[in-house]
Design an enzyme around this catalytic site. Structure first.
Site, PDB file in Angstrom:
ATOM      1  N   TYR A 163       0.279   9.125   3.392  1.00  0.00           N
ATOM      2  CA  TYR A 163      -0.087   8.430   4.691  1.00  0.00           C
ATOM      3  C   TYR A 163      -0.597   6.948   4.295  1.00  0.00           C
ATOM      4  O   TYR A 163       0.015   5.860   4.495  1.00  0.00           O
ATOM      5  CB  TYR A 163      -0.686   9.062   5.857  1.00  0.00           C
ATOM      6  CG  TYR A 163      -1.221   8.123   6.834  1.00  0.00           C
ATOM      7  CD1 TYR A 163      -0.227   7.908   7.898  1.00  0.00           C
ATOM      8  CD2 TYR A 163      -2.624   7.404   7.127  1.00  0.00           C
ATOM      9  CE1 TYR A 163      -0.574   7.098   9.004  1.00  0.00           C
ATOM     10  CE2 TYR A 163      -2.741   6.684   8.048  1.00  0.00           C
ATOM     11  CZ  TYR A 163      -1.795   6.372   9.257  1.00  0.00           C
ATOM     12  OH  TYR A 163      -1.985   5.650   9.979  1.00  0.00           O
ATOM     13  N   CYS A 164      -1.385   6.858   3.241  1.00  0.00           N
ATOM     14  CA  CYS A 164      -2.103   5.726   2.847  1.00  0.00           C
ATOM     15  C   CYS A 164      -1.100   4.867   2.301  1.00  0.00           C
ATOM     16  O   CYS A 164      -1.075   3.687   2.016  1.00  0.00           O
ATOM     17  CB  CYS A 164      -3.418   5.977   2.020  1.00  0.00           C
ATOM     18  SG  CYS A 164      -4.654   6.784   2.883  1.00  0.00           S
TER      19      CYS A 164
END
Length: 255
Positions: A163-164
């Site tokens: 996600y990051c």
């Protein structure tokens, strides 16, 4: 102003503008949809899993909205959605990339499938809709692209590498679009919230809330409406000289 930070009387900040919002039937997207309509915008929005809610929103807002089923990771569907928006409302002024989902796991337990899923569903949607709208924006000599990022795309977060990475990619893409398309009157910015106290967080434990608040300089959980106020501003002509920026709205959680 109401207790949640929303101006109760509309200033019609977006009167006459046409906005395309991905993921507009639930969570942050649903709140953004209502705020955009109240400020005078005509809004096309996509949904994937929230058909019942999308139908209710269509009934609520009537001809001010156009609801379309779409998997935001589908590149060709993004082109269809943009084309349908323009056919329905006559133009397109703003694209808001909100739809996203990801897989979360500790780095040592991640698979390539986890990373691939997260990029396809948290980065590709922003690329797909920006890419689909860009030719129309260039032709008309104006347009605004706003992507919902995350402070975790800047700082990283344990257990959320895919996600990051996807949100970091959104930031890099947006700054590049701003540089390349600014000459055509196209603006591109990112809003990077921290924790947002949405309806989807209703079952979040008090311990998690405490952990988030401990990180925040301002001891407050950011509401969707507070994020929405920034979306409205960046969508409006009041922000016509702002591009290539990443705006953190996180009560100081990042710092």
């Amino acid at each position: 102003m109401s207790d949640n930070g929303v101006f109760e009387e509309s200033s019609m900040l977006l009167h006459g503008k046409v906005v395309l919002l991905t993921g507009g039937a639930s969570g942050l997207g649903r709140v953004l949809l209502g705020m955009l309509v109240r400020e005078g915008a005509m809004v096309a929005f996509t949904y994937r899993r929230s058909k019942e809610q999308a139908e209710k929103l269509k009934d609520l807002y009537g001809s001010s909205v156009l609801a379309m089923y779409a998997d935001a990771s589908d590149y060709e569907k993004a082109k269809t959605v943009v084309k349908k928006t323009i056919e329905t409302f006559g133009k397109l002024d703003v694209v808001i990339n909100n739809a996203a989902s990801a897989k979360h796991a500790a780095f040592l337990k991640l698979s390539l499938d986890d990373v691939d899923y997260s990029m396809r569903n948290s980065f590709y949607p922003a690329f797909n809709y920006a890419n689909a709208a860009a030719p129309f924006f260039v032709e008309q000599g104006s347009g605004t692209i706003i992507s919902i990022g995350s402070i975790n795309g800047e700082r990283g977060r344990e257990g959320s590498m895919p996600y990051c990475a996807a949100k970091a990619a959104v930031e890099g893409m947006s700054k590049t679009i701003a540089k390349e398309l600014g000459r055509y009157g196209v603006r591109c910015n990112v809003i990077s919230p921290g924790y947002i106290d949405t309806e989807g967080q209703e079952n979040t434990s008090p311990l998690i809330h405490k952990m988030v608040l401990d990180e925040c300089a301002i001891k407050h959980l950011t509401t969707p409406e507070e994020v929405g106020n920034l979306v409205l501003f960046l969508s409006s002509d009041k922000a016509k000289t702002i591009t290539g920026q990443v705006y953190r709205i996180d009560c100081g959680q990042y710092i």
